[in-house]
Design an enzyme around this catalytic site. Structure first.
Site, PDB file in Angstrom:
ATOM      1  N   ASN A   1      10.946   1.969  -2.364  1.00 44.10           N
ATOM      2  CA  ASN A   1      10.463   3.312  -2.697  1.00 44.10           C
ATOM      3  C   ASN A   1      11.141   3.859  -3.954  1.00 44.10           C
ATOM      4  O   ASN A   1      10.504   4.535  -4.755  1.00 44.10           O
ATOM      5  CB  ASN A   1      10.682   4.264  -1.523  1.00 44.10           C
ATOM      6  CG  ASN A   1       9.636   4.071  -0.442  1.00 44.10           C
ATOM      7  OD1 ASN A   1       9.040   3.010  -0.336  1.00 44.10           O
ATOM      8  ND2 ASN A   1       9.417   5.080   0.376  1.00 44.10           N
TER       9      ASN A   1
ATOM     10  N   SER B   1       5.088  -0.944   4.054  1.00 42.23           N
ATOM     11  CA  SER B   1       4.562  -0.293   2.855  1.00 42.23           C
ATOM     12  C   SER B   1       3.091  -0.603   2.655  1.00 42.23           C
ATOM     13  O   SER B   1       2.610  -1.657   3.040  1.00 42.23           O
ATOM     14  CB  SER B   1       5.328  -0.755   1.610  1.00 42.23           C
ATOM     15  OG  SER B   1       4.767  -0.148   0.460  1.00 42.23           O
TER      16      SER B   1
ATOM     17  N   GLU C   1       9.406   2.311  -6.670  1.00 38.56           N
ATOM     18  CA  GLU C   1       8.087   2.987  -6.726  1.00 38.56           C
ATOM     19  C   GLU C   1       8.204   4.292  -7.538  1.00 38.56           C
ATOM     20  O   GLU C   1       7.376   4.564  -8.414  1.00 38.56           O
ATOM     21  CB  GLU C   1       7.641   3.256  -5.289  1.00 38.56           C
ATOM     22  CG  GLU C   1       6.441   4.157  -5.099  1.00 38.56           C
ATOM     23  CD  GLU C   1       6.225   4.470  -3.607  1.00 38.56           C
ATOM     24  OE1 GLU C   1       6.100   3.521  -2.809  1.00 38.56           O
ATOM     25  OE2 GLU C   1       6.186   5.663  -3.226  1.00 38.56           O
TER      26      GLU C   1
HETATM   27  C1  6PG Z   1       4.819   3.088   0.901  1.00 41.70           C
HETATM   28  C2  6PG Z   1       5.264   4.438   0.385  1.00 41.70           C
HETATM   29  C3  6PG Z   1       5.463   5.442   1.464  1.00 41.70           C
HETATM   30  C4  6PG Z   1       6.052   6.766   0.988  1.00 41.70           C
HETATM   31  C5  6PG Z   1       5.249   7.454  -0.056  1.00 41.70           C
HETATM   32  C6  6PG Z   1       5.635   8.914  -0.310  1.00 41.70           C
HETATM   33  O1  6PG Z   1       5.556   2.151   0.632  1.00 41.70           O
HETATM   34  O2  6PG Z   1       3.767   2.966   1.533  1.00 41.70           O
HETATM   35  O3  6PG Z   1       6.493   4.280  -0.251  1.00 41.70           O
HETATM   36  O4  6PG Z   1       6.347   4.865   2.379  1.00 41.70           O
HETATM   37  O5  6PG Z   1       6.136   7.600   2.087  1.00 41.70           O
HETATM   38  O6  6PG Z   1       5.355   6.753  -1.238  1.00 41.70           O
HETATM   39  O7  6PG Z   1       6.908   9.062  -0.808  1.00 41.70           O
HETATM   40  P1  6PG Z   1       7.370  10.457  -1.481  1.00 41.70           P
HETATM   41  O8  6PG Z   1       6.730  11.554  -0.696  1.00 41.70           O
HETATM   42  O9  6PG Z   1       8.850  10.501  -1.375  1.00 41.70           O
HETATM   43  O10 6PG Z   1       6.860  10.422  -2.881  1.00 41.70           O
END
Ligand code: 6PG
Length: 475
Positions: A186, A128, A189
């Site tokens: 995520n 991440s 997130e």
């Molecule tokens: C990270 C993010 C990444 C993820 C984006 C987009 O940890 O660097 O989680 O892995 O791909 O956040 O996610 P969405 O397109 O589903 O919003």
């Protein structure tokens, strides 16, 4: 000299991880299905370290020291399977194939089991931090065997972000554990982003504040207990002005949130595990609602509340929203950590939640001061049943709750959707309730389906003869 590690798949994430490794003094073999990406990487960044550019998988595998470490950075799903199929026959027992994409942990379990039969270590590895994190220091969540971590860990810890000198990388647990925790990362997130978006919406609609003013509010919040990467970038996004129109950037972006799937997986798996991750679920649903243009168009004419008699009041409301955001965030993270504990128990991973909080303090998208509080909560002699009851969080919630209730009430009065704030409060109230209306639900189930119920005062299972004389019998 042979390369210590190889990276195949040189889109931005793969290229940046390869550069990060090379910048740390490791010889890195690089390969991409189409050679143009490999050549571009060497041309633009070859001077940053020692790269070995390889045209074919055979050349790539031959360039690696043994046991081989192969980091695969391709799209999740079929492309990952295709790469595994291409490379696995070239590998030998003891070699490691590391999948750094956002794979589904059940796919990782399947791949790990298949490769284990050949003696190859398959490592599902959460990464991440986006593009910049990959280059400057991501948070890294490797699963797979302890043996593979012994050979990979030092390299990964070397390129990971550091907080207080501690690398944001640790062995998460066997097989799919790394990808599982990345999935939940995520999901969290999504929840965090949704809550921040609700705070913005409430302040904008409730107080009529401009995006530029709100940028200042978020920048201010970023100096306190909410301090985090997501709050920081929220201020940046709100401050942005569209060059073409001179309008706030946030007003020219289509209001339809997209998603690639990890948030949805988190909720699907939570349902299977029976863990109520309502904060994450509301965030996924809110994105779906925003994206359903037809539904929104059809419903646009429905009436909202009459102009509120007295809108929320200035400074006090800003502080209320800040506290409501913090409280709701505590709930979302508590639910995510509950899911990790449930997944760990289900699959026998023995994930250490405190160690996980430690490596999420830096590098990743949800990095925040707050994660240090979670680390502390799990470091206590007795593990809290939920983070909500850990002393620091219990106190924070107690301090926030009056604001939290005012904000949820104001959202309803204003007609501003705040599913994250209100579901978090409902969860809090449900957990602390002396009695829940679940008793009535049990009664209904028994009435229409003789599904039976338990009593508060006696052991056993009971049924009431609803269509007869309504006496109670043993179930
Ligand atoms: C990270 C993010 C990444 C993820 C984006 C987009 O940890 O660097 O989680 O892995 O791909 O956040 O996610 P969405 O397109 O589903 O919003």
């Amino acid at each position: 000299t042979l390369a210590r590690i190889g990276v195949t798949g040189l889109a931005v994430m793969g290229a940046n991880l390869a550069r990060n490794l090379a910048r740390h003094g490791h010889v890195v073999a690089v390969h991409n299905r189409s050679g143009s990406r490999t050549r571009a990487l060497i041309e633009e960044h070859g001077h940053e370290g020692a790269f070995v550019a390889c045209e074919t998988p055979e050349e790539f595998v031959a360039a690696l020291e043994r046991p081989r470490r192969v980091l695969v950075m391709v799209k999740a799903g079929a492309p990952t399977d295709a790469v595994i199929e291409r490379f696995a026959p070239l590998l030998e027992p003891g070699d490691m194939l590391v999948d750094g994409g956002n794979a589904h942990f059940l796919d990782t379990r399947r791949r790990e089991a298949a490769l284990r039969e050949r003696g190859v270590h398959f490592v599902g590895c959460g990464v991440s931090g986006g593009e910049e994190g990959a280059l400057l220091g991501p948070s890294i969540m490797p699963g797979g065997s302890a043996e593979s971590y012994a050979a990979l860990g030092p390299l990964l810890e070397d390129i990971a972000a550091k907080v207080d000198g501690v690398p944001c990388c640790t062995h998460i647990g066997p097989d799919g554990a790394g990808h599982f925790v990345k999935m939940v990362h995520n999901g969290i997130e999504y929840a965090d982003m949704q809550l921040i978006a609700e705070a913005y919406d409430l302040l904008r609609q409730g107080l009529g504040m401009s995006p530029a003013e709100l940028a200042g509010v978020f920048a201010e919040w970023n100096r306190g207990e909410l301090s985090s990467y997501l709050i920081e970038i929220t201020a940046e996004v709100l401050r942005q002005v569209d060059a073409a129109t001179g309008r706030p950037f946030v007003d020219v972006v289509a209001d339809r949130a997209e998603q690639k799937g990890t948030g949805r997986w988190t909720v699907q798996i939570a349902l299977d595990l029976g863990v109520p991750v309502s904060g994450i679920a509301e965030a996924v649903f809110a994105r779906s609602v925003s994206g359903d243009a037809g539904l929104r168009e059809a419903a646009r004419g429905l009436p909202g509340p009459p102009a509120p008699v007295a809108g929320p009041a200035g400074e006090g409301f800003v502080e209320d929203v800040r506290r409501a955001l913090y409280a709701s965030k505590i709930v979302a993270y508590a639910q995510g950590f509950d899911q990790i504990r449930a997944g760990s128990a289900e699959y026998g991973w023995a994930v250490d939640p405190g160690a996980l909080a430690t490596i999420w303090r830096g590098g990743c998208i949800i990095r925040a001061v707050f994660l240090d509080r979670i680390r502390e909560a799990y470091a206590a002699a007795e593990q809290p049943a939920t983070l909500l009851v850990a002393p620091y969080f219990a106190e924070a919630l107690a301090l926030a709750q009056r604001s939290w209730r005012r904000v949820v009430a104001a959202a309803a009065e204003l007609g501003v959707p705040a599913p994250g704030f209100s579901s978090a409060l409902a969860y809090y109230d449900a957990l602390r309730a002396e009695r829940l209306p679940a008793a009535l639900i049990q009664g209904q189930r028994d009435f229409f389906g003789a599904h039976t119920y338990r009593r508060v005062d006696r052991e056993g299972v009971f049924h009431t003869l609803w269509s007869g004389d309504r006496t109670e019998v043993e179930g």
